[in-house]
Design a protein around this motif. Structure first.
Motif, short mmCIF file in Angstrom:
data_model
loop_
_atom_site.label_atom_id
_atom_site.label_comp_id
_atom_site.label_asym_id
_atom_site.label_seq_id
_atom_site.Cartn_x
_atom_site.Cartn_y
_atom_site.Cartn_z
N GLU A 184 0.85 -1.19 0.00
CA GLU A 184 0.00 0.00 0.00
C GLU A 184 0.88 1.24 0.00
OE1 GLU A 184 -2.41 -0.26 3.47
OE2 GLU A 184 -3.25 -2.20 2.92
N ILE A 185 0.42 2.25 -0.72
CA ILE A 185 1.16 3.52 -0.76
C ILE A 185 0.21 4.65 -0.41
CG2 ILE A 185 2.46 5.14 -2.18
CD1 ILE A 185 3.51 2.96 -3.82
N GLU A 186 0.67 5.52 0.49
CA GLU A 186 -0.08 6.72 0.84
C GLU A 186 0.81 7.93 0.62
OE1 GLU A 186 -1.74 6.67 4.75
OE2 GLU A 186 -2.44 4.60 4.53
N ARG A 187 0.20 9.00 0.19
CA ARG A 187 0.97 10.20 -0.10
C ARG A 187 0.42 11.37 0.72
NH1 ARG A 187 3.31 13.70 -4.22
NH2 ARG A 187 4.18 15.26 -2.81
N ALA A 193 4.36 7.10 2.29
CA ALA A 193 4.41 5.97 3.23
C ALA A 193 4.05 4.68 2.51
CB ALA A 193 3.45 6.21 4.40
N ILE A 194 4.91 3.69 2.65
CA ILE A 194 4.70 2.40 1.98
C ILE A 194 4.52 1.33 3.05
CG2 ILE A 194 5.70 0.73 0.38
CD1 ILE A 194 7.49 3.04 -0.60
N SER A 195 3.51 0.49 2.90
CA SER A 195 3.32 -0.66 3.79
C SER A 195 3.39 -1.93 2.96
CB SER A 195 1.97 -0.58 4.49
OG SER A 195 1.95 0.51 5.38
N ILE A 196 4.31 -2.79 3.31
CA ILE A 196 4.52 -4.02 2.53
C ILE A 196 4.16 -5.22 3.41
CG2 ILE A 196 6.21 -5.37 1.22
CD1 ILE A 196 7.87 -2.77 1.01
#
Lengths: 284, 190
Positions: A184-187, A193-196
């Motif tokens: 997931e990527i949030e800007r 912010a990246i959640s893997i």
């Protein structure tokens, strides 16, 4: 030949570290190395070196616990130790590992080798089994402050230090394989912010490096982040990539690489090579 | 065998050069310096947890709560985690904090309440001080729930500054009280 080189290299580098450490500012506590102990069916014994670099005696005790890196829903990683014998993780080795000695008082500058031996149950499945070696150290000459006259109240808070070192026992065919379930990527204005979501698909812990490189539309690198990872079970990992103030052209994209290469802190003969993952995502 | 011997010689020369460099006056040598000397060397990670300074309340009075702020350089508790060869490593930290200090003198069993608020800790990834934390320090965080954090800067150091409050009762028995503060540190990336 490689094994001979590695067998020479480890003590040589550890020797360097031991020499260098007095140049680092320290006032108490112990130095523990290496930070992982590997045992196997071919060599069921291992060792850990504990050194007291301070100028006062330190009491050191060794115990075992179980703890693997776990994450919360936001991708923050923590490691909580379980000390009881009721740990029921199928990969726990804490009940069949022994340490000698378990308690020692180290004189100033003294070094103690702690040895470990594994007595695993028969016919355990192939793979890796884990425990944490908890090295506890505290001032062996701590004294309660003198209350002086009968009306005084004095206090002493003993600062106790614990270092949790991973111990791994390996048996049979070993396979390191990592899968990425979701990313997931949030800007926000100043952050990507990246959640893997990662899944361990092998029978050993996947030890490697996670690299995230953030680029703008012209392939100008904005930020890069590199983190050492160890995936035992499923884990969600959050990586924050700051976006500096500059005239970057959108849309941004992130190159993500997860691989074993680059772990220069782990001896090559102790690293189980696994798969390499590489993919690119566009930042919304 | 020849290759092995050559590598061994190269390594021995590198080790000798590093030791000599230190002996002629180098006061601080980082793990990165070692890596430059031996391009193929594995810099084995070392983890050290130390307590440069105790959390010290000094003498306290019956019925008078005493607070030591995390910013008091001379009295705040300081833990330090250092990791040689630990670039890119993150550290999980867990602090076990007491609820009481005990007076276990002969014939006496009494306890003194101690509390730690959700802002009683600072996590500093530079070699700062309690009153002047380094840039990027996590100031005023909960010591009961410390987040994992990367080793900071070239020094690979994490420092935790800790404050707290003791609350003696008006009839608190005089004497010496003690308790343990335990910090457990582990690399999250092995």
């Amino acid at each position: 030949m490689k094994c001979k080189w590695n067998s020479f290299r480890q003590p040589a580098v550890f020797f360097i570290v031991l020499i260098l450490f007095p140049f680092i500012s320290l006032t108490a506590g112990v130095l523990v190395a290496p930070t992982s102990v590997i045992l196997s069916e071919n060599d069921r014994t291992g060792r850990l070196t504990v050194q007291n670099p301070s100028d006062s005696p330190i009491e050191v005790s060794i115990r075992f616990g179980f703890g693997i890196p776990l994450s919360d829903s936001l991708g923050n990683v923590t490691l909580r130790l379980q000390d009881t014998s009721e740990v029921n993780h199928p990969r726990s080795a804490m009940n069949w590992i022994r340490a000698f000695p378990r308690r020692v008082v180290l004189a100033p500058g003294a070094t103690q080798v702690v040895r470990f031996v594994a007595n695993p149950p028969k016919d355990i499945p192939d793979g890796e089994y884990w425990a944490r070696i908890v090295v506890r150290s505290q001032d062996s000459q701590a004294q309660l402050p003198d209350a002086g006259n009968m009306e005084s109240i004095t206090t002493r808070l003993n600062m106790v230090m614990e270092t949790a070192i991973v111990l791994k026992y390996r048996t049979g065919e070993l396979m390191a394989k990592l899968g990425v379930i979701d990313t997931e990527i949030e800007r926000s204005d100043s952050l990507v912010a990246i959640s893997i979501d990662m899944e361990n698909q092998g029978n050993v812990s996947y030890v490697g490096v996670l690299r995230c490189n953030l680029y703008d539309a012209n392939d100008v690198e904005i930020t890069t982040r590199r983190i050492n990872i160890a995936v035992y079970d499923d884990i969600k990992r959050r990586v924050d990539l700051p976006v500096g103030i500059s005239d970057y052209r959108q849309p941004f994209h992130v190159d993500i690489v997860i691989e074993n290469d680059g772990r220069n802190d782990v001896p090559a003969n102790e690293l189980i090579s696994g798969n390499r993952l590489e993919y690119t995502l566009t930042v919304p | 065998m020849q290759v092995y011997s050559r590598m061994k010689k190269v390594s021995l020369v590198a080790v000798t050069m590093i030791v000599l460099a230190m002996l002629v006056g180098a006061t601080t040598v980082s793990a990165q310096d070692v890596a430059v000397g031996q391009a193929t060397a594995t810099v084995l990670a070392v983890l050290t947890v130390t307590a440069p300074q105790d959390l010290a309340f000094g003498n306290i009075l019956q019925g008078v709560p005493t607070t030591i702020a995390r910013t008091v350089a001379a009295s705040a508790g300081i833990f330090q985690i250092a990791g040689e060869g630990a670039a890119n490593q993150e550290v999980s930290m867990h602090m076990q904090l007491p609820d009481y200090l005990w007076n276990a003198a002969a014939g006496v069993q009494d306890r003194l309440v101690i509390a730690f608020s959700t802002t009683d800790a600072t996590v500093d990834t530079t070699a700062g001080t309690p009153d002047v934390p380094g840039a990027g320090a996590v100031v005023g965080t909960d010591p009961h729930n410390l987040a994992d954090i990367g080793m900071g800067g070239a020094a690979n150091v994490i420092r935790i500054y800790l404050g707290g409050t003791v609350s003696p009762t008006p009839d608190q028995r005089a004497g010496s009280y003690s308790a343990d503060i335990i910090l457990t540190a582990a690399y999250t990336g092995d």
